[in-house]
Scaffold this active site. Sequence first.
Site, PDB file in Angstrom:
ATOM      1  N   CYS A 246       0.846  -1.194   0.000  1.00 47.88           N
ATOM      2  CA  CYS A 246       0.000   0.000   0.000  1.00 47.88           C
ATOM      3  C   CYS A 246       0.882   1.244   0.000  1.00 47.88           C
ATOM      4  CB  CYS A 246      -0.889  -0.029   1.240  1.00 47.88           C
ATOM      5  SG  CYS A 246      -1.771   1.504   1.584  1.00 47.88           S
TER       6      CYS A 246
ATOM      7  N   HIS B 224      -8.325  -3.518   2.370  1.00 46.20           N
ATOM      8  CA  HIS B 224      -7.240  -2.829   3.075  1.00 46.20           C
ATOM      9  C   HIS B 224      -7.370  -1.315   2.914  1.00 46.20           C
ATOM     10  CE1 HIS B 224      -2.954  -2.165   4.343  1.00 46.20           C
ATOM     11  NE2 HIS B 224      -3.127  -1.097   3.570  1.00 46.20           N
ATOM     12  N   GLU B 225      -7.539  -0.861   1.674  1.00 43.65           N
ATOM     13  CA  GLU B 225      -7.597   0.582   1.429  1.00 43.65           C
ATOM     14  C   GLU B 225      -8.801   1.222   2.112  1.00 43.65           C
ATOM     15  OE1 GLU B 225      -5.108   2.089   0.356  1.00 43.65           O
ATOM     16  OE2 GLU B 225      -4.040   0.289  -0.288  1.00 43.65           O
TER      17      GLU B 225
ATOM     18  N   HIS C  51      -1.575   1.763   9.317  1.00 49.41           N
ATOM     19  CA  HIS C  51      -1.003   0.440   9.134  1.00 49.41           C
ATOM     20  C   HIS C  51      -0.731  -0.242  10.468  1.00 49.41           C
ATOM     21  CE1 HIS C  51       0.397   1.323   4.779  1.00 49.41           C
ATOM     22  NE2 HIS C  51      -0.736   0.653   4.794  1.00 49.41           N
TER      23      HIS C  51
END
Length: 467
Positions: A92, A218-219, A228
């Site tokens: 990411c 995740h995003e 994170h």
Amino acid sequence: MNSLLLKLLLCVAITAAFPADKQDEPPATKEEMAENYLKRFYSLGTDGGPVGRKKHIQPFTEKLEQMQKFFGLKVTGTLDPKTVEVMEKPRCGVYDVGQYSTVAKSSAWQKKDLTYRILNFTPDLPQADVETAIQRAFKVWSDVTPLTFTRIYNEVSDIEISFTAGDHKDNSPFDGSGGILAHAFQPGNGIGGDAHFDEDETWTKTSEIYNLFLVAAHEFGHSLGLSHSTDQGALMYPTYSNTDPKTFQLPQDDINAIQYLYGKSSNPVQPTGPSTPSRCDPNVVFNAVTTMRGELIFFVKRFLWRKHPQASEAELMFVQAFWPSLPTNIDAAYENPITEQILVFKGSKYTALDGFDVVQGYPRNIYSLGFPKTVKRIDAAVHIEQLGKTYFFAAKKYWSYDEDKKQMDKGFPKQISNDFPGIPDKIDAAFYYRGRLYFFIGRSQFEYNINSKRIVQVLRSNSWLGC
């Protein structure tokens, strides 16, 4: 606790960038790559304060140590191979450590009903598959919180989703195929909450790289205010892990963090998720243990530890990051030294692995090895090289398989208690190493001498991991 606090730190827009098109640039040296990495994800030279806070430590070294600590690497302050390996993983584009506030709940949306809009679609997938992946990615978070997500089509939404490449005018250009896969922004007005996916990547709906659902989930964690995590098994871990999207469960680390921001779901039974095993947890239980071309592999649910005998520490990774098509929570495994293949068992099926590849013609049925239909699964398997035999343990019995003749030996099964005195019936895992047989039962391991039929010593199972 550190993982949760890190995730609740306020995400900010990314400011530094890699070159927009890597193909137009000469190959960067490892030192240049590392400097760019630390600038982008650890605010090297851009965090607005003295970069050499520790006396006599150069800014680059300090940030490198910070990165090594974040990823659980040995903190050396040098660009060692393990550090370079982590830096080269797809990931990411949001900061790991750097310019964010320690404000916790103020990083969240101040409402529970959020909207999203898909501005365009990747040509890698049918439009319907993209819509399904996005919807499912939001559901990951709504299942464990009071949040709702409604798709709108014409008006500006809270979370705008787009596929773009290179410089897309948000001060955070993508870097071409590989490297940075996507990024998202903290909750807020304007670009706040928006998620951008690199169109130079190949997006899939399978476990092949890169699975759109997993990256989107995740995003969207960032879009909701999470940062994170240092938990390697967490969805919010910075680097991409190749896991089976069909069986994905939101890990407990992520559940704890998102519920801190938004509260629990309205479900009468609160959902729980898998946790990442700790190397020195006294309660760790191995599903299977095997040798692999000189290394030791310890399976624990969806993870494995990979240990070289000369290494001081074992490396934790997802099973499916090592073998993408392999199921998790396997029952047994052993190495055949003749073929150098690993045989992995789950339920009534078994698979042969040659290095990272599944051997053609697998998986197969365990009954092809000669087991009766009453055997539904194998508890443990171990190859005794000096005998040329493989022992299979199931319930209170064991079988002996001749690898040369490719058939079960006559007179089997036999009772475990008769031939292995002192060893409990229910065996979790077993492997043979340097002339000794090791049985794993719960949290304990029994070192066994097969010649004298005696237990040599009883140790904690995870003593192999340096504990």
